[in-house]
Design a protein around this motif. Structure first.
Motif, PDB file in Angstrom:
ATOM      1  N   ALA A 131      26.864  37.825  41.562  1.00  0.00           N
ATOM      2  CA  ALA A 131      27.040  36.213  41.456  1.00  0.00           C
ATOM      3  C   ALA A 131      25.889  35.645  40.771  1.00  0.00           C
ATOM      4  O   ALA A 131      26.090  34.724  40.155  1.00  0.00           O
ATOM      5  CB  ALA A 131      26.991  36.070  43.057  1.00  0.00           C
ATOM      6  N   ILE A 143      26.531  36.141  37.077  1.00  0.00           N
ATOM      7  CA  ILE A 143      27.699  35.461  36.652  1.00  0.00           C
ATOM      8  C   ILE A 143      27.065  33.916  36.488  1.00  0.00           C
ATOM      9  O   ILE A 143      27.894  33.067  35.683  1.00  0.00           O
ATOM     10  CB  ILE A 143      28.746  35.671  37.659  1.00  0.00           C
ATOM     11  N   TYR A 171      27.180  30.668  32.847  1.00  0.00           N
ATOM     12  CA  TYR A 171      27.630  29.403  32.754  1.00  0.00           C
ATOM     13  C   TYR A 171      26.297  28.483  32.790  1.00  0.00           C
ATOM     14  O   TYR A 171      26.635  27.162  32.409  1.00  0.00           O
ATOM     15  CB  TYR A 171      28.398  28.824  33.969  1.00  0.00           C
ATOM     16  N   ILE A 193      31.062  44.504  38.119  1.00  0.00           N
ATOM     17  CA  ILE A 193      31.861  43.443  38.530  1.00  0.00           C
ATOM     18  C   ILE A 193      31.428  42.415  37.303  1.00  0.00           C
ATOM     19  O   ILE A 193      32.337  41.598  36.942  1.00  0.00           O
ATOM     20  CB  ILE A 193      30.915  42.908  39.658  1.00  0.00           C
ATOM     21  N   THR A 194      30.079  42.109  36.840  1.00  0.00           N
ATOM     22  CA  THR A 194      29.655  41.243  35.790  1.00  0.00           C
ATOM     23  C   THR A 194      30.257  41.646  34.597  1.00  0.00           C
ATOM     24  O   THR A 194      30.560  40.745  33.838  1.00  0.00           O
ATOM     25  CB  THR A 194      28.107  41.194  35.701  1.00  0.00           C
ATOM     26  N   SER A 221      33.223  42.849  33.830  1.00  0.00           N
ATOM     27  CA  SER A 221      34.651  42.423  34.008  1.00  0.00           C
ATOM     28  C   SER A 221      34.530  40.869  34.194  1.00  0.00           C
ATOM     29  O   SER A 221      35.660  40.405  33.570  1.00  0.00           O
ATOM     30  CB  SER A 221      35.345  43.051  35.456  1.00  0.00           C
ATOM     31  N   TRP A 222      33.801  40.212  34.579  1.00  0.00           N
ATOM     32  CA  TRP A 222      33.924  38.606  34.609  1.00  0.00           C
ATOM     33  C   TRP A 222      33.483  38.106  33.271  1.00  0.00           C
ATOM     34  O   TRP A 222      34.290  37.367  32.883  1.00  0.00           O
ATOM     35  CB  TRP A 222      32.856  38.117  35.504  1.00  0.00           C
ATOM     36  N   ARG A 223      32.601  38.820  32.557  1.00  0.00           N
ATOM     37  CA  ARG A 223      32.185  38.233  31.307  1.00  0.00           C
ATOM     38  C   ARG A 223      33.526  38.455  30.217  1.00  0.00           C
ATOM     39  O   ARG A 223      33.746  37.758  29.579  1.00  0.00           O
ATOM     40  CB  ARG A 223      30.937  38.807  30.556  1.00  0.00           C
ATOM     41  N   GLY A 283      36.624  38.612  31.118  1.00  0.00           N
ATOM     42  CA  GLY A 283      37.681  37.696  31.591  1.00  0.00           C
ATOM     43  C   GLY A 283      37.104  36.512  31.010  1.00  0.00           C
ATOM     44  O   GLY A 283      38.322  35.480  30.803  1.00  0.00           O
ATOM     45  N   MET A 284      35.989  36.027  30.817  1.00  0.00           N
ATOM     46  CA  MET A 284      35.894  34.560  30.344  1.00  0.00           C
ATOM     47  C   MET A 284      36.214  34.623  28.841  1.00  0.00           C
ATOM     48  O   MET A 284      36.408  33.573  28.133  1.00  0.00           O
ATOM     49  CB  MET A 284      34.218  34.458  30.461  1.00  0.00           C
TER      50      MET A 284
END
Length: 217
Positions: free
Chosen positions: A47, A50, A54, A89-90, A92-94, A96-97
Motif C-alpha cells: 500500500a 502504491i 500518486y 501487487i505493486t 499489477s497496480w502500476r 493498471g494505472m
C-alpha cells in the motif's frame, strides 16, 4: 526548489509511516499470529509503494518517486517470501494505472532492483552495513535510471538533469529508514536480553522462581 522539496518530503513521510506501522507490529508480534503478521506487513508495504505512485516528484518536466526505497530495503530484510507478493501487487497496480513508460518503469524501476536486493538478503534478516546499503541503493538507482538514456527521447539530457537530485533523494530516504530500523532492531535485542535476565538464572540459564510464580498465576 519548493516544487521538489514538498513532494520529496511527502514521499519520505509515507516511507516513515510504513516504518511506524511495522514497528508497532514488531512490538506486538507475540500477540499476533505469524501468518497474520506476514499478511499485514505485506499489505502495508504494498500500500505504501502504491501511494508513492500518486505522489510524484516533478523536476524539469520529468516525474519520479522513491518507490525504490521501501521495495529494496524490505526485500533485503524480509526475503523472497514477502518481496515477491509485494512486487506482484505493486507491479499489477502500476501497469493498471497505464501511462507512457509504465512497462519500462516496472521492469527497471521495480523488478530488477528487488531481484538485486534479494541477492543480499540474509536468513537472519540482519541489517546490512551502511556501505553495503549505500552500494545497493546506487546499483538500484543505476538499474532504474540509466535505461532512460536509451529508452526516452533526449534521454541523456534528462538523465544529466535529474541524476543528482534523484540519487541524493534515494540515498537520504534510504538512510533515514535504515537508521530507524536499526534503532528498532537494537531496542528489540535489548528487550530480549532484559527479559532473559528477568526470567532466568544467569549461571544455569534455567527459569527462575519469579518466572515460575508468574506462570503458575
Amino acid at each position: 526548489m519548493n516544487s521538489i522539496l514538498q513532494p520529496t518530503l511527502s514521499n519520505i513521510a509515507i516511507i516513515l509511516f510504513l516504518y511506524l506501522c511495522i514497528s508497532m507490529l514488531v512490538s506486538n508480534r507475540k500477540s499476533i499470529h505469524k501468518y497474520l503478521f506476514s499478511a499485514i506487513t505485506l499489505i502495508l508495504t504494498a500500500a505504501s509503494v502504491i501511494v508513492l505512485f500518486y505522489l510524484p516528484i516533478n523536476y524539469d518536466g520529468y516525474q519520479f518517486d522513491l518507490r525504490l526505497v521501501p521495495l529494496v530495503i524490505f526485500s533485503l530484510l524480509l526475503g523472497w517470501k514477502h518481496a515477491i507478493p509485494i512486487l506482484v501487487i505493486t507491479v499489477s497496480w502500476r501497469l493498471g494505472m497505464g501511462g507512457m513508460g509504465a512497462v519500462q518503469g516496472v521492469i527497471f524501476g521495480m523488478v530488477l532492483p528487488v531481484l538485486l536486493a534479494l541477492l543480499f538478503h540474509k536468513k537472519d534478516r540482519a541489517m546490512p552495513r551502511p556501505l553495503t546499503l549505500f552500494t545497493l541503493i546506487i546499483a538500484s538507482w543505476l538499474i532504474s535510471d540509466v535505461p532512460i538514456i536509451f529508452l526516452v527521447p533526449n534521454g541523456l539530457e534528462i538523465f544529466s538533469e535529474i541524476h543528482l537530485v534523484r540519487m541524493v533523494a534515494l540515498q537520504v530516504s534510504a538512510f533515514i529508514l535504515y537508521f530507524f530500523i536499526n534503532q528498532l532492531s537494537r531496542e528489540m535485542e535489548l528487550k530480549k536480553k532484559l527479559r532473559f535476565y528477568a526470567e532466568r538464572d544467569p549461571l544455569t540459564g534455567l527459569y527462575n522462581m519469579r518466572y515460575f510464580e508468574t506462570r503458575v498465576k
